[in-house]
Design a protein around this motif. Structure first.
Motif, PDB file in Angstrom:
ATOM      1  N   ASP A  13       0.859  -1.183   0.000  1.00 52.80           N
ATOM      2  CA  ASP A  13       0.000   0.000   0.000  1.00 52.80           C
ATOM      3  C   ASP A  13       0.900   1.240   0.000  1.00 52.80           C
ATOM      4  O   ASP A  13       2.047   1.176   0.467  1.00 52.80           O
ATOM      5  N   ASP A  15      -0.146   5.095   0.738  1.00 51.48           N
ATOM      6  CA  ASP A  15      -0.371   6.082   1.804  1.00 51.48           C
ATOM      7  C   ASP A  15      -0.212   5.470   3.184  1.00 51.48           C
ATOM      8  O   ASP A  15      -0.906   4.513   3.514  1.00 51.48           O
ATOM      9  N   GLY A  16       0.677   6.019   3.975  1.00 50.44           N
ATOM     10  CA  GLY A  16       0.842   5.531   5.340  1.00 50.44           C
ATOM     11  C   GLY A  16       1.809   4.362   5.453  1.00 50.44           C
ATOM     12  O   GLY A  16       2.151   3.938   6.555  1.00 50.44           O
ATOM     13  N   ASP A 214      -1.523  -0.310   6.037  1.00 56.26           N
ATOM     14  CA  ASP A 214      -1.669   0.397   7.315  1.00 56.26           C
ATOM     15  C   ASP A 214      -3.127   0.533   7.735  1.00 56.26           C
ATOM     16  O   ASP A 214      -3.415   1.226   8.698  1.00 56.26           O
ATOM     17  N   ASP A 219      -6.688  -2.885   3.748  1.00 57.94           N
ATOM     18  CA  ASP A 219      -5.526  -3.687   3.342  1.00 57.94           C
ATOM     19  C   ASP A 219      -5.566  -5.092   3.932  1.00 57.94           C
ATOM     20  O   ASP A 219      -5.369  -6.087   3.226  1.00 57.94           O
TER      21      ASP A 219
HETATM   22 MG   LIG Z   1      -2.746   3.257   3.481  1.00 63.12          MG
END
Ligand SMILES: [Mg+2]
Length: 264
Positions: A13, A15-16, A214, A219
């Motif tokens: 993933d 973002d983050g 995250d 996810d």
């Molecule tokens: Mg994320």
């Protein structure tokens, strides 16, 4: 023994996990380079429908993470893939609430993009979060859906992490249209398996695959549904406290990407 030794393919993933805002997370650049150096596949999977694969690749390159558009799977791509597979799209019209990148993705599969009066009689309404979202879009989408348009959204993430804190994502925008119509959108991004099926097409094998993410509700839940080993990272939207309260249990928990290469 390192956690990374257990896998040949990583679906990561963005973002983050790889970055927050425009800043790579601690150790992301080195870890991704090392994984690739060990001959492992790394592909990036994002629910964020605001950018095109080319734009995400450029963003990663700027940060020092080499990437080409073929390394990126977005929820916009997944929705295009799904609509193409399940509907006859000839001469059909779509009203897209979303970024330019999402509009292009939808136009590419042959749907005619609508706006204004014409949009109220669209065959499809497709929602993906974007910063220009406004009342007019909410209104047209609502009328079109009440007129019978098929209702799709890229994802249902409530927020995404930025340097300012957690800010509204597609799910927050989608909620307003769902509330106004009394209808629920069909989602194709994480945690639905559709986006993982698209991702799997990019892998040479479906064994020894892990998703690193995250968010538990996208996810990790999505990875479980898709039969992929799940690695949860604490570098993004959810902390240890929320993790311990959740009934979605990841296979592994790491602090950040660096932990993939730590001797256990
Ligand atoms: Mg994320």
């Amino acid at each position: 023994m390192k956690l990374a030794d257990l896998f040949d393919h990583f679906i990561i993933d963005l973002d983050g996990v790889v970055y927050i805002g425009d800043k790579p997370t601690d150790g992301a650049i080195e870890t991704i380079a090392t994984l690739r150096g060990l001959g492992k596949t790394v592909i990036f999977l994002t629910n964020d429908p605001r950018g095109s694969c080319r734009e995400y690749a450029e963003k990663l390159n700027k940060m020092g993470i080499p990437a080409s558009p073929q390394d990126i799977i977005t929820s916009g791509m997944a929705i295009a893939h799904y609509l193409k597979k399940h509907y006859k799209l000839d001469y059909k019209k779509a009203y897209v609430v979303g970024s330019q990148a999402l509009k292009e993705e939808i136009a590419e599969i042959g749907l005619i993009l609508t706006q204004g009066e014409e949009a109220k009689r669209s065959d499809f309404v497709i929602v993906g979060g974007h910063q220009g979202f406004n009342y007019e879009e909410m209104k047209i989408a609502t009328i079109a859906i009440r007129n019978g348009a098929h209702f799709f959204a890229t994802n249902r993430d409530p927020v995404f992490p930025t340097p300012e804190g957690l800010v509204p994502a597609t799910g927050a925008i989608l909620a307003s249209i769902e509330y106004a119509t009394g209808k629920k959108a069909t989602i194709v991004g994480k945690p639905e398996v559709i986006i993982f099926e698209v991702a799997k097409k990019f892998l040479s094998s479906h064994e020894r695959v892990a998703i690193v993410g995250d968010r538990l509700d996208t996810d990790i839940l999505g990875g479980k549904r898709a039969g992929i080993t799940t690695i949860f990272t604490l570098s993004g939207s959810i902390d240890q406290d929320e993790l311990s309260k959740s009934d979605i249990i990841p296979d592994y928990v790491i602090n950040d990407l660096k932990d993939l290469l730590k001797e256990q």
